[in-house]
Design an enzyme around this catalytic site. Structure first.
Site, PDB file in Angstrom:
ATOM      1  N   ARG A  74       0.857  -1.210   0.000  1.00 32.93           N
ATOM      2  CA  ARG A  74       0.000   0.000   0.000  1.00 32.93           C
ATOM      3  C   ARG A  74       0.883   1.247   0.000  1.00 32.93           C
ATOM      4  NH1 ARG A  74      -4.851   0.710  -1.411  1.00 32.93           N
ATOM      5  NH2 ARG A  74      -5.736  -0.824   0.017  1.00 32.93           N
ATOM      6  N   GLN A  91      -8.186  -7.873  -7.650  1.00 32.29           N
ATOM      7  CA  GLN A  91      -8.277  -6.411  -7.779  1.00 32.29           C
ATOM      8  C   GLN A  91      -6.958  -5.844  -8.320  1.00 32.29           C
ATOM      9  OE1 GLN A  91     -10.476  -3.892  -7.054  1.00 32.29           O
ATOM     10  NE2 GLN A  91      -9.250  -2.173  -6.303  1.00 32.29           N
ATOM     11  N   ARG A  96       1.060  -6.657  -9.497  1.00 33.67           N
ATOM     12  CA  ARG A  96       1.488  -6.121  -8.198  1.00 33.67           C
ATOM     13  C   ARG A  96       1.578  -7.193  -7.114  1.00 33.67           C
ATOM     14  NH1 ARG A  96      -3.436  -2.641  -5.321  1.00 33.67           N
ATOM     15  NH2 ARG A  96      -4.998  -4.273  -5.351  1.00 33.67           N
ATOM     16  N   HIS A 172       0.256   3.176 -10.359  1.00 29.17           N
ATOM     17  CA  HIS A 172      -0.716   3.655  -9.361  1.00 29.17           C
ATOM     18  C   HIS A 172       0.024   4.446  -8.269  1.00 29.17           C
ATOM     19  CE1 HIS A 172      -3.838   3.435  -6.310  1.00 29.17           C
ATOM     20  NE2 HIS A 172      -4.582   2.586  -6.980  1.00 29.17           N
ATOM     21  N   ASP A 217     -12.358   9.832  -6.619  1.00 26.58           N
ATOM     22  CA  ASP A 217     -11.966   8.626  -7.354  1.00 26.58           C
ATOM     23  C   ASP A 217     -12.432   8.788  -8.798  1.00 26.58           C
ATOM     24  OD1 ASP A 217     -11.237   6.129  -8.168  1.00 26.58           O
ATOM     25  OD2 ASP A 217     -12.350   5.033  -6.633  1.00 26.58           O
ATOM     26  N   GLU A 276      -2.447   8.569 -10.947  1.00 23.69           N
ATOM     27  CA  GLU A 276      -2.021   7.357 -11.641  1.00 23.69           C
ATOM     28  C   GLU A 276      -2.017   7.626 -13.143  1.00 23.69           C
ATOM     29  OE1 GLU A 276      -4.798   4.356 -10.132  1.00 23.69           O
ATOM     30  OE2 GLU A 276      -5.077   5.619  -8.379  1.00 23.69           O
TER      31      GLU A 276
HETATM   32  C1  BG6 Z   1      -7.720   3.390  -7.357  1.00 17.27           C
HETATM   33  C2  BG6 Z   1      -9.155   3.112  -7.656  1.00 17.27           C
HETATM   34  O1  BG6 Z   1      -6.991   3.388  -8.520  1.00 17.27           O
HETATM   35  O2  BG6 Z   1      -7.222   2.384  -6.491  1.00 17.27           O
HETATM   36  C3  BG6 Z   1      -9.932   3.091  -6.352  1.00 17.27           C
HETATM   37  O3  BG6 Z   1      -9.660   4.093  -8.536  1.00 17.27           O
HETATM   38  C4  BG6 Z   1      -9.329   2.085  -5.395  1.00 17.27           C
HETATM   39  O4  BG6 Z   1     -11.296   2.786  -6.603  1.00 17.27           O
HETATM   40  C5  BG6 Z   1      -7.853   2.388  -5.234  1.00 17.27           C
HETATM   41  O5  BG6 Z   1      -9.979   2.147  -4.154  1.00 17.27           O
HETATM   42  C6  BG6 Z   1      -7.107   1.426  -4.314  1.00 17.27           C
HETATM   43  O6  BG6 Z   1      -7.249   0.119  -4.737  1.00 17.27           O
HETATM   44  P1  BG6 Z   1      -6.635  -1.031  -3.884  1.00 17.27           P
HETATM   45  O7  BG6 Z   1      -7.014  -2.312  -4.557  1.00 17.27           O
HETATM   46  O8  BG6 Z   1      -5.156  -0.849  -3.880  1.00 17.27           O
HETATM   47  O9  BG6 Z   1      -7.230  -0.901  -2.515  1.00 17.27           O
END
Ligand code: BG6
Length: 318
Positions: A74, A91, A96, A172, A217, A276
């Site tokens: 994160r 997701q 990653r 990101h 977002d 991003e």
């Molecule tokens: C962003 C998305 O790019 O990533 C968001 O637009 C999302 O909707 C965020 O919450 C974080 O994603 P993750 O999977 O790392 O929690």
């Protein structure tokens, strides 16, 4: 390959070293003669730290982040491929959460420091996504002009199989800030965004400066190749330059979503802003043998010169 073997092949005195990072995960340390530094985990090819002149950390990393095989980190720069957001794959895709391989290190003409990492399909990735791919990611600290305040990320996706595939890809990036309420994104006026917090409504951005006072977002579609974050708390800018990547996402979870994210501190939302870059709105198709390359350069700077604002950015090689 062990750390010793990686250092023997790719280590460069004072410039590139592979060390044990958090939880024993291998981490590459890059240094530039001008004093800049960056760190890249093989896990996710994840850039977790970037310090330009002055030793200030420019990226946010959550104190709650996992540093664990199979889980995303994160903060820093998660590499997103081949899915952005939710869908049939995990997701934000596969890149990653997999461990990449260090394949090259070099010291460039303009005295930049560069490493190249690779990720190819495996039985495990094909079980989730039935395509053959070859991802290459270059992390370049410093640039051709010997500017130690730049970090360039170059991502190449090659279809190495015999079936075409659609993909999305993104960097990101989590920029660190003293207080997001004293920051603004510049350069997106007139660009159409998709607001995922309002049923994906598509509207043009009217604001000359995007300030933050709630959860945000949005995908900004086909944005200009230069935007910037202005940090009024520190009186400086983060210039973001892209090439081959059409879109931006601007994201901050704010108070409530921060509480819902297990790997993010409840009180950390003021200290980060994701801007991003990538293929995010509509997927691209790659036929067998074809490849796509996208680049992003980040510059930590105290001023955006008229030259920077006008010049169409071109990457001049290392
Ligand atoms: C962003 C998305 O790019 O990533 C968001 O637009 C999302 O909707 C965020 O919450 C974080 O994603 P993750 O999977 O790392 O929690």
């Amino acid at each position: 390959m062990t750390l010793q073997e990686m250092n023997a092949r790719f280590g460069r005195e004072g410039r590139v070293a592979v060390v044990e990072g958090r939880n024993g995960l291998p981490k590459i340390q890059l240094s530039h003669p001008g004093g800049a530094k960056a760190e890249v985990y093989l896990h996710g090819a994840h850039v977790t730290s970037w310090k330009a002149a002055g030793d200030r950390e420019l990226f946010f990393i959550s104190k709650e982040s996992h540093f664990e095989a199979g889980k995303p980190i994160r903060g820093g720069i998660p590499v997103i491929f081949p899915q952005f957001g939710g869908g049939p794959l995990p997701q934000h895709g596969l890149a990653r959460i997999n461990s990449w391989t260090l394949t090259e290190s070099s010291v460039g003409r303009g005295s930049s420091t560069c490493v190249t990492l690779k990720l190819c399909d495996t039985e495990a990735t094909r079980a989730l996504w039935p395509f053959a791919f070859d991802l290459t990611y270059q992390v370049v600290l410093g640039d051709t002009y010997n500017m130690d305040n730049a970090l360039t990320l170059i991502m190449t996706v090659k279809n190495s199989g015999d079936k075409a595939f659609p993909f999305k890809a993104a960097l990101h990036t989590y920029f660190g800030l003293p207080d997001i309420r004293r920051a603004a994104v510049l350069g997106l006026t007139g660009v159409t965004y998709v607001d995922s917090l309002r049923n994906n409504v598509r509207e043009p951005e009217k604001r000359p400066e995007i300030f933050f006072e709630r959860e945000t977002d949005r995908i900004y579609c086909a944005g200009p190749d230069r935007v910037a974050i202005r940090d009024d708390a520190r009186n400086c800018f983060m210039a973001i330059e892209k090439d081959g990547m059409p879109d931006y996402v601007v994201w901050n979870p704010w108070i409530d979503k921060a509480k819902r994210m297990p790997d993010f501190g409840d009180d950390e939302w003021p200290f980060m802003l994701c801007v991003e870059t990538g293929i995010i709105d509509a997927p691209r198709d790659l036929k067998p043998g074809e490849s796509w390359t996208g680049r992003t350069t980040l510059r930590d700077t105290t001023a955006l010169t008229p030259l920077w604002l006008e010049r169409k950015w071109e990457f001049k090689g290392r």
